[in-house]
Enzyme design. Structure first.
Site, PDB file in Angstrom:
ATOM      1  N   THR A 208      19.887  53.846 -23.361  1.00 52.37           N
ATOM      2  CA  THR A 208      19.505  55.192 -22.901  1.00 52.37           C
ATOM      3  C   THR A 208      18.093  55.107 -22.330  1.00 52.37           C
ATOM      4  O   THR A 208      17.286  54.299 -22.796  1.00 52.37           O
ATOM      5  CB  THR A 208      19.536  56.155 -24.112  1.00 52.37           C
ATOM      6  OG1 THR A 208      20.884  56.315 -24.509  1.00 52.37           O
ATOM      7  CG2 THR A 208      18.935  57.513 -23.779  1.00 52.37           C
ATOM      8  N   ARG A 236      32.607  63.867 -26.240  1.00 52.10           N
ATOM      9  CA  ARG A 236      31.504  63.761 -27.206  1.00 52.10           C
ATOM     10  C   ARG A 236      30.167  63.887 -26.449  1.00 52.10           C
ATOM     11  O   ARG A 236      29.968  63.267 -25.415  1.00 52.10           O
ATOM     12  CB  ARG A 236      31.571  62.412 -27.926  1.00 52.10           C
ATOM     13  CG  ARG A 236      30.422  62.166 -28.906  1.00 52.10           C
ATOM     14  CD  ARG A 236      29.272  61.403 -28.269  1.00 52.10           C
ATOM     15  NE  ARG A 236      28.242  61.044 -29.245  1.00 52.10           N
ATOM     16  CZ  ARG A 236      27.077  60.512 -28.920  1.00 52.10           C
ATOM     17  NH1 ARG A 236      26.769  60.288 -27.663  1.00 52.10           N
ATOM     18  NH2 ARG A 236      26.191  60.220 -29.845  1.00 52.10           N
ATOM     19  N   VAL A 237      29.281  64.702 -26.995  1.00 48.68           N
ATOM     20  CA  VAL A 237      27.953  64.848 -26.395  1.00 48.68           C
ATOM     21  C   VAL A 237      26.917  64.495 -27.452  1.00 48.68           C
ATOM     22  O   VAL A 237      26.985  64.991 -28.582  1.00 48.68           O
ATOM     23  CB  VAL A 237      27.723  66.290 -25.876  1.00 48.68           C
ATOM     24  CG1 VAL A 237      26.312  66.443 -25.344  1.00 48.68           C
ATOM     25  CG2 VAL A 237      28.745  66.650 -24.795  1.00 48.68           C
ATOM     26  N   GLY A 238      25.970  63.626 -27.087  1.00 52.82           N
ATOM     27  CA  GLY A 238      24.925  63.218 -28.026  1.00 52.82           C
ATOM     28  C   GLY A 238      23.682  64.071 -27.900  1.00 52.82           C
ATOM     29  O   GLY A 238      23.727  65.202 -27.405  1.00 52.82           O
ATOM     30  N   ASP A 239      22.563  63.521 -28.340  1.00 48.96           N
ATOM     31  CA  ASP A 239      21.307  64.281 -28.350  1.00 48.96           C
ATOM     32  C   ASP A 239      20.618  64.334 -26.991  1.00 48.96           C
ATOM     33  O   ASP A 239      19.829  65.243 -26.732  1.00 48.96           O
ATOM     34  CB  ASP A 239      20.335  63.648 -29.354  1.00 48.96           C
ATOM     35  CG  ASP A 239      20.014  62.199 -28.987  1.00 48.96           C
ATOM     36  OD1 ASP A 239      20.966  61.444 -28.684  1.00 48.96           O
ATOM     37  OD2 ASP A 239      18.830  61.836 -28.984  1.00 48.96           O
ATOM     38  N   THR A 259      15.780  58.188 -28.381  1.00 48.20           N
ATOM     39  CA  THR A 259      16.931  57.308 -28.199  1.00 48.20           C
ATOM     40  C   THR A 259      17.409  56.796 -29.555  1.00 48.20           C
ATOM     41  O   THR A 259      16.595  56.438 -30.397  1.00 48.20           O
ATOM     42  CB  THR A 259      16.611  56.122 -27.277  1.00 48.20           C
ATOM     43  OG1 THR A 259      17.737  55.223 -27.285  1.00 48.20           O
ATOM     44  CG2 THR A 259      15.358  55.366 -27.697  1.00 48.20           C
ATOM     45  N   GLY A 260      18.715  56.799 -29.728  1.00 48.85           N
ATOM     46  CA  GLY A 260      19.238  56.318 -31.005  1.00 48.85           C
ATOM     47  C   GLY A 260      20.551  56.989 -31.332  1.00 48.85           C
ATOM     48  O   GLY A 260      21.280  57.421 -30.426  1.00 48.85           O
ATOM     49  N   GLY A 262      22.750  59.572 -31.736  1.00 47.85           N
ATOM     50  CA  GLY A 262      22.640  60.949 -31.252  1.00 47.85           C
ATOM     51  C   GLY A 262      22.949  62.025 -32.274  1.00 47.85           C
ATOM     52  O   GLY A 262      22.269  63.048 -32.329  1.00 47.85           O
TER      53      GLY A 262
HETATM   54  N1  ASP Z   1      21.104  58.939 -28.131  1.00 48.39           N
HETATM   55  C1  ASP Z   1      22.171  58.508 -27.278  1.00 48.39           C
HETATM   56  C2  ASP Z   1      23.433  59.219 -27.681  1.00 48.39           C
HETATM   57  O1  ASP Z   1      23.676  59.347 -28.854  1.00 48.39           O
HETATM   58  C3  ASP Z   1      22.410  57.028 -27.337  1.00 48.39           C
HETATM   59  C4  ASP Z   1      21.172  56.175 -27.207  1.00 48.39           C
HETATM   60  O2  ASP Z   1      20.059  56.659 -27.268  1.00 48.39           O
HETATM   61  O3  ASP Z   1      21.328  54.971 -26.985  1.00 48.39           O
HETATM   62  O4  ASP Z   1      24.196  59.589 -26.835  1.00 48.39           O
END
Ligand code: ASP
Length: 339
Positions: A208, A236-239, A259-260, A262
């Site tokens: 990300t 699916r939707v992340g952060d 990033t991480g 989500g």
């Molecule tokens: N945070 C992102 C998500 O969960 C993934 C990532 O940061 O690598 O969609």
């Protein structure tokens, strides 16, 4: 020779008037306790290319490729801010560059969903007025960060998702590509591995991209763009496109891109919480970032890059690595992957 008395008085009067007229210009802004505020840097920028388990044994050529790419991205942002450009432009331009670089899980090079296609998420926020724009589940927009900016600037809404986001893109001047354009062999292999392993979303994401910046006018901005997580369920939707979770910017405190994992970043409102700890507790940016990444989240969950209203930079992560870079008007310019 004795100076006549009236001349002495006139001389003293003129000296005092001169000193008094110069004083206000020399006065420093003070805090409530009367202490001078430390100076604000002219500009500062921090970026990331994802956090996660990044092996220290990666091929040196691959490692150098990442470092060179991070340097190029940082140079784009640093030069833009140095020339007086806005933090919003720096955020958008640097993220566009990273989206076009297939090393990262954003734009071209985005991960695959469990159904073998790409659903892209992005968001951007303006620290001047808390205006924000986001898109989720976008299928055909080459640079989702630019569509997010258009949501912010050319619609009365904050977020568009799925079909509505595609239809909004139809009305905007943004480059479109076929969904297959985002895919690379490397990401397809990752999908196959993930399918073989458990059939669950990959919990070790990286790639990300995100940027936080302060410009010469003292304005903060932040943005984030991603393909999400390998093998994620459709929809699916992340952060990353969620304001307050993956992205936040407020001129009163800080600008953050996360990033991480989500789902955990959403539950903990990570980006906003860092700014709130600064604003309500008077913590420094570094301290606020440390509390949220190491105390609120679990070790290994990911990280953030952030810049505060004075130009301080925080690059905090609890995963083994985070692709990252930081530059400012004092000449700082560095990129790194591990500790
Ligand atoms: N945070 C992102 C998500 O969960 C993934 C990532 O940061 O690598 O969609």
């Amino acid at each position: 020779m004795t100076i006549p008395r009236t001349s002495t008085l006139l001389f003293l009067f003129l000296i005092s008037a001169t000193v008094l007229s110069v004083l206000p210009a020399c006065q420093t802004e003070t805090t409530e306790s009367g202490q001078p505020l430390p100076g604000r840097l002219d500009y500062a920028i921090a970026l990331h290319g994802g956090a996660g388990v990044i092996s220290r044994d990666i091929d040196p050529e691959v490692r150098d490729g990442y470092l060179a790419s991070l340097e190029e991205a940082l140079t784009i942002g640093r030069d833009l801010l140095d020339a007086g450009g806005s933090s919003l432009d720096a955020v958008e331009q640097v993220i566009r560059f990273l989206e076009d670089d297939e090393r990262y899980n954003a734009g071209r090079g985005a991960v695959f969903t469990s159904e073998g296609r790409h659903e892209l998420d992005a968001s951007i926020m303006d620290g001047r007025d808390l205006n924000a724009g986001a898109v989720a589940g976008v299928l055909t927009v080459r640079n989702p960060i630019s569509l997010a900016r258009k949501v912010m600037e050319e619609s009365r809404h904050v977020m568009f998702a799925g079909e509505g986001a595609e239809r909004f893109a139809d009305m905007m001047d943004v480059e479109r590509v076929d969904n297959s354009w985002f895919g690379t062999d490397r990401r397809r292999q990752q999908l196959e591995r993930a399918r073989e392993q458990a059939g669950l979303p990959d919990v070790q994401p990286f790639g990300t991209v995100g940027v936080a910046a302060l410009d010469r006018d003292g304005n903060l901005a932040a943005g984030t763009s991603t393909g999400g997580m390998t093998n994620k369920m459709p929809g699916r939707v992340g952060d990353s496109p969620v304001i307050a979770a993956g992205t936040y910017a407020d001129n009163n405190s800080c600008a953050v891109s996360a990033t991480g994992h989500g789902e955990k970043f959403i539950r903990n409102a990570v980006a906003y919480q860092i700014c709130a700890i600064m604003e309500y507790q008077g913590a420094t940016l570094q301290e606020a970032a440390r509390i949220v990444i190491h105390e609120k989240l679990d070790e290994g969950d990911g990280g953030i890059v952030a810049v505060d209203h004075l130009g301080n930079i925080a690059l905090e992560f609890s995963s083994p690595g985070m692709f990252r870079g930081a530059a400012d008007s004092e000449g700082r310019f560095d990129v790194a992957i591990w500790d």
